[in-house]
Motif scaffolding. Structure first.
Motif, PDB file in Angstrom:
ATOM      1  N   PRO A 118       1.354  -1.065  -0.189  1.00 41.23           N
ATOM      2  CA  PRO A 118      -0.181  -0.339   0.373  1.00 41.23           C
ATOM      3  C   PRO A 118       0.849   1.246   0.247  1.00 41.23           C
ATOM      4  O   PRO A 118       2.054   1.266   0.645  1.00 41.23           O
ATOM      5  N   ARG A 119      -0.026   1.950  -0.533  1.00 42.47           N
ATOM      6  CA  ARG A 119       1.260   3.648  -0.657  1.00 42.47           C
ATOM      7  C   ARG A 119       0.846   3.774   1.028  1.00 42.47           C
ATOM      8  O   ARG A 119      -0.025   4.111   1.774  1.00 42.47           O
ATOM      9  N   PHE A 120       2.307   4.713   1.506  1.00 43.10           N
ATOM     10  CA  PHE A 120       2.372   5.068   2.503  1.00 43.10           C
ATOM     11  C   PHE A 120       1.763   6.149   2.687  1.00 43.10           C
ATOM     12  O   PHE A 120       1.453   7.016   1.738  1.00 43.10           O
ATOM     13  N   MET A 145      15.985   3.089  10.697  1.00 39.10           N
ATOM     14  CA  MET A 145      14.130   2.711  10.667  1.00 39.10           C
ATOM     15  C   MET A 145      13.781   3.557  11.014  1.00 39.10           C
ATOM     16  O   MET A 145      12.555   4.867  10.311  1.00 39.10           O
ATOM     17  N   PHE A 146      14.039   4.420  12.577  1.00 44.62           N
ATOM     18  CA  PHE A 146      13.470   5.445  13.292  1.00 44.62           C
ATOM     19  C   PHE A 146      13.601   6.361  12.647  1.00 44.62           C
ATOM     20  O   PHE A 146      12.795   7.554  12.286  1.00 44.62           O
ATOM     21  N   ASP A 147      14.582   7.317  12.194  1.00 43.44           N
ATOM     22  CA  ASP A 147      15.245   8.674  11.539  1.00 43.44           C
ATOM     23  C   ASP A 147      13.687   8.832  10.047  1.00 43.44           C
ATOM     24  O   ASP A 147      13.781   9.462   9.783  1.00 43.44           O
ATOM     25  N   SER A 148      14.186   7.454   9.767  1.00 46.06           N
ATOM     26  CA  SER A 148      13.137   7.595   8.372  1.00 46.06           C
ATOM     27  C   SER A 148      11.465   7.415   8.568  1.00 46.06           C
ATOM     28  O   SER A 148      10.700   8.179   7.863  1.00 46.06           O
ATOM     29  N   CYS A 386      22.063   5.593   2.764  1.00 47.21           N
ATOM     30  CA  CYS A 386      21.025   6.575   2.876  1.00 47.21           C
ATOM     31  C   CYS A 386      19.493   7.404   3.159  1.00 47.21           C
ATOM     32  O   CYS A 386      19.164   5.779   3.190  1.00 47.21           O
ATOM     33  N   LEU A 387      19.254   7.588   3.516  1.00 47.10           N
ATOM     34  CA  LEU A 387      17.778   8.072   3.727  1.00 47.10           C
ATOM     35  C   LEU A 387      17.861   9.747   3.003  1.00 47.10           C
ATOM     36  O   LEU A 387      18.581  10.993   2.713  1.00 47.10           O
ATOM     37  N   PRO A 388      16.936   9.613   1.662  1.00 43.32           N
ATOM     38  CA  PRO A 388      15.646   8.424   1.612  1.00 43.32           C
ATOM     39  C   PRO A 388      16.269   7.874   1.307  1.00 43.32           C
ATOM     40  O   PRO A 388      17.727   7.834   0.339  1.00 43.32           O
ATOM     41  N   GLY A 389      16.258   6.608   0.883  1.00 41.76           N
ATOM     42  CA  GLY A 389      16.568   4.757   1.007  1.00 41.76           C
ATOM     43  C   GLY A 389      15.229   3.876   1.355  1.00 41.76           C
ATOM     44  O   GLY A 389      14.376   3.873   1.896  1.00 41.76           O
ATOM     45  N   VAL A 390      16.490   2.950   1.685  1.00 41.11           N
ATOM     46  CA  VAL A 390      16.308   1.895   1.457  1.00 41.11           C
ATOM     47  C   VAL A 390      14.629   1.486   3.075  1.00 41.11           C
ATOM     48  O   VAL A 390      14.121   0.564   2.623  1.00 41.11           O
ATOM     49  N   PRO A 391      15.341   1.894   4.207  1.00 40.94           N
ATOM     50  CA  PRO A 391      14.886   1.867   4.639  1.00 40.94           C
ATOM     51  C   PRO A 391      13.037   2.820   5.504  1.00 40.94           C
ATOM     52  O   PRO A 391      12.934   2.392   5.955  1.00 40.94           O
ATOM     53  N   ASP A 392      13.031   3.895   4.510  1.00 44.09           N
ATOM     54  CA  ASP A 392      11.942   3.899   3.664  1.00 44.09           C
ATOM     55  C   ASP A 392      10.698   2.666   3.196  1.00 44.09           C
ATOM     56  O   ASP A 392       9.768   2.569   4.201  1.00 44.09           O
ATOM     57  N   THR A 393      11.902   1.789   2.899  1.00 41.92           N
ATOM     58  CA  THR A 393      10.825   0.568   2.484  1.00 41.92           C
ATOM     59  C   THR A 393      10.561  -0.280   3.798  1.00 41.92           C
ATOM     60  O   THR A 393       9.518  -0.719   3.406  1.00 41.92           O
ATOM     61  N   TRP A 394      11.835  -0.343   4.133  1.00 39.62           N
ATOM     62  CA  TRP A 394      11.176  -1.370   5.556  1.00 39.62           C
ATOM     63  C   TRP A 394       9.798  -1.085   6.808  1.00 39.62           C
ATOM     64  O   TRP A 394       9.194  -1.293   6.504  1.00 39.62           O
ATOM     65  N   ASN A 395      10.346   0.341   6.195  1.00 40.85           N
ATOM     66  CA  ASN A 395       8.804   1.124   6.887  1.00 40.85           C
ATOM     67  C   ASN A 395       7.755   0.709   6.079  1.00 40.85           C
ATOM     68  O   ASN A 395       6.445   0.608   6.733  1.00 40.85           O
ATOM     69  N   GLU A 396       7.566   0.927   4.297  1.00 45.00           N
ATOM     70  CA  GLU A 396       6.012   1.098   4.311  1.00 45.00           C
ATOM     71  C   GLU A 396       5.843  -0.066   4.082  1.00 45.00           C
ATOM     72  O   GLU A 396       4.765  -0.482   4.412  1.00 45.00           O
ATOM     73  N   ILE A 397       6.676  -1.527   4.556  1.00 47.72           N
ATOM     74  CA  ILE A 397       6.316  -3.219   4.986  1.00 47.72           C
ATOM     75  C   ILE A 397       5.983  -2.830   6.243  1.00 47.72           C
ATOM     76  O   ILE A 397       4.424  -3.246   6.301  1.00 47.72           O
ATOM     77  N   LEU A 398       6.362  -2.150   7.333  1.00 53.72           N
ATOM     78  CA  LEU A 398       5.580  -2.051   8.787  1.00 53.72           C
ATOM     79  C   LEU A 398       4.593  -1.642   8.477  1.00 53.72           C
ATOM     80  O   LEU A 398       3.184  -1.638   8.461  1.00 53.72           O
ATOM     81  N   TYR A 399       3.864  -0.059   7.771  1.00 59.85           N
ATOM     82  CA  TYR A 399       2.492   0.473   7.493  1.00 59.85           C
ATOM     83  C   TYR A 399       1.713  -0.342   7.235  1.00 59.85           C
ATOM     84  O   TYR A 399       0.779  -0.270   7.658  1.00 59.85           O
ATOM     85  N   GLY A 400       1.980  -1.340   5.664  1.00 60.05           N
ATOM     86  CA  GLY A 400       1.081  -2.111   5.384  1.00 60.05           C
ATOM     87  C   GLY A 400       0.810  -2.959   6.970  1.00 60.05           C
ATOM     88  O   GLY A 400      -0.424  -3.750   6.824  1.00 60.05           O
ATOM     89  N   VAL A 401       1.453  -3.114   7.092  1.00 57.16           N
ATOM     90  CA  VAL A 401       1.140  -4.720   8.231  1.00 57.16           C
ATOM     91  C   VAL A 401       0.062  -4.025   9.436  1.00 57.16           C
ATOM     92  O   VAL A 401      -1.066  -5.034   9.756  1.00 57.16           O
TER      93      VAL A 401
END
Length: 409
Positions: A118-120, A145-148, A386-401
């Motif tokens: 899902p779109r964040f 991941m927190f910073d993201s 780096c941010l923005p970057g890979v940790p944002d995707t980790w959070n997109e997944i966490l958000y979806g769940v």
């Protein structure tokens, strides 16, 4: 004489009633049709009901493994924010500001096989977090991941209604109108160690107390959403680590995997005896890989992640991820009676050799010097992203769940 005027008056009243009934039926049909494409749910909060509408494209399809997929180029919807739009970012992750010449690493989107993430939506996440605490626990990778997450939500909160506070071992971002917080707690081994001071800790002489989390758990108690992670600090010397068990005076060299299992079982015992699954949710994030040797993904020259600008697009598993550690996580969490959701970010992150800070980050709290940048083989940071970057995707997944779980509330 026929009373035609009376009949006319009767029709005069029947027609508006029939029209009103028809309008009601059509409106009801529209609502029912719309409900097929979206779902609404409510929760009691602050003395009233809050309403969130969730469309079908925001629901992770049943049976879809969101951790299997590929990275696809998307310079339209990604990045989800910029360095400039998030002034709370620290220098360790602001690679563009620190001189990185390319920004391609910001424009890749994770595409699961057979379904979509899902779109964040920052406002929906904040509603989920209303009157609650979300805490990330672990090392500096977890701090990323927190910073993201803070960057993903802070832009929708008005000035004066948000704050970031740093206290010993913790960072706390507050969203005042939602009475909620997003937090980070420094615990690189999860169990206690001599490295538990977030700023003044030893890297070389690590000593871990495998049987104790008594200080840490005071910070975790009562937190609504806990996201744990622990890996890189165990792997400084990939074979042995100094540790104690029960007797603090008895320091021994433990095999890393043996020590990790004992420590994780200590953590799991706390989870089992202290987490209330009715109002608390626990997540465990698997290892974030390093990319230290470029010969692992191409014909290399002994270099590292420095200069990489594209993800790996073929099956890949490098030495930066430890299968034994993955097995321990699966075994220990599989024996828990409390449900701990695994965020298996390892394989997707394995592909992202291009996303690391490399020579455009910090070392010991300071940006690299010109001389250090000229020696990427020894100074490139191939662990942090780096941010923005890979940790944002980790959070997109966490958000979806979280969104999916919250919908079931």
């Amino acid at each position: 004489m026929t009373t035609l005027p009376f009949v006319g008056r009767r029709n005069q009243y029947l027609f508006p009633a029939a029209l009103a009934l028809l309008i009601f039926i059509v409106g009801l049909r529209i609502v029912l049709d719309n409900s097929k494409n979206s779902r609404s749910f409510f929760r009691l909060s602050g003395g009233g009901y809050r309403h969130i509408r969730v469309s079908n494209d925001e629901i992770i399809e049943k049976g879809c493994n969101i951790f299997e997929g590929k990275w696809v180029w998307d310079n339209v919807s990604h990045p989800l924010y910029t360095e400039e739009s998030c002034p709370l970012l620290v220098k360790q992750v602001t690679c563009q500001k620190n001189g990185r010449p390319d920004s391609y690493y910001q424009n890749w989107k994770w595409q699961p096989d057979g379904c979509n993430l899902p779109r964040f939506n920052a406002l929906k996440l904040l509603e989920i977090l209303r009157d609650k605490r979300l805490m990330f626990v672990g090392d500096s990778v977890q701090r990323g991941m927190f910073d993201s997450m803070v960057c993903l939500v802070q832009s929708v909160i008005p000035e004066g209604k948000k704050s970031l506070t740093r206290v010993p071992h913790r960072r706390i971002f507050r969203a005042e109108e939602y009475n909620s917080s997003i937090e980070f707690y420094w615990a690189p081994f999860l169990v206690e160690s001599i490295s538990d001071n977030a700023t003044n800790h030893t890297v070389l002489k690590r000593l871990v107390r495998l049987d104790s989390i008594s200080n840490h758990r005071k910070q975790w108690e009562g937190v609504d959403f806990l996201v744990f992670e622990s890996y890189v600090w165990w792997m400084f010397n990939s074979t042995i680590i100094n540790a104690t068990y029960v007797n603090l005076k008895n320091v021994q060299e433990y095999n890393v995997t043996t020590a990790y299992k004992i420590a994780l079982e200590t953590w799991a015992n706390w989870i089992e005896t202290n987490i209330n699954p009715n109002n608390q949710k626990v997540f465990f994030m698997t290892m974030s890989p390093t990319h230290l040797w470029n010969w692992e993904w191409k014909t290399g020259d002994g270099g590292s992640c420095f200069g990489e600008t594209q993800p790996i697009q073929h099956p890949y598993w490098g030495t930066g991820s430890n299968l034994d550690i993955m097995g321990i996580v699966k075994d220990v969490l599989g024996r828990l009676r409390v449900n701990v959701r695994v965020l298996n970010i390892t394989q997707m992150s394995e592909y992202r050799k291009d996303g690391h800070a490399s020579i455009y980050g910090e070392r010991k709290g300071k940006l690299l010097t010109k001389e250090q940048r000229s020696d990427p083989k020894n100074f490139a940071d191939c662990g942090h992203f780096c941010l923005p970057g890979v940790p944002d995707t980790w959070n997109e997944i966490l958000y979806g769940v979280l969104l999916q779980d919250y919908r079931k509330f």
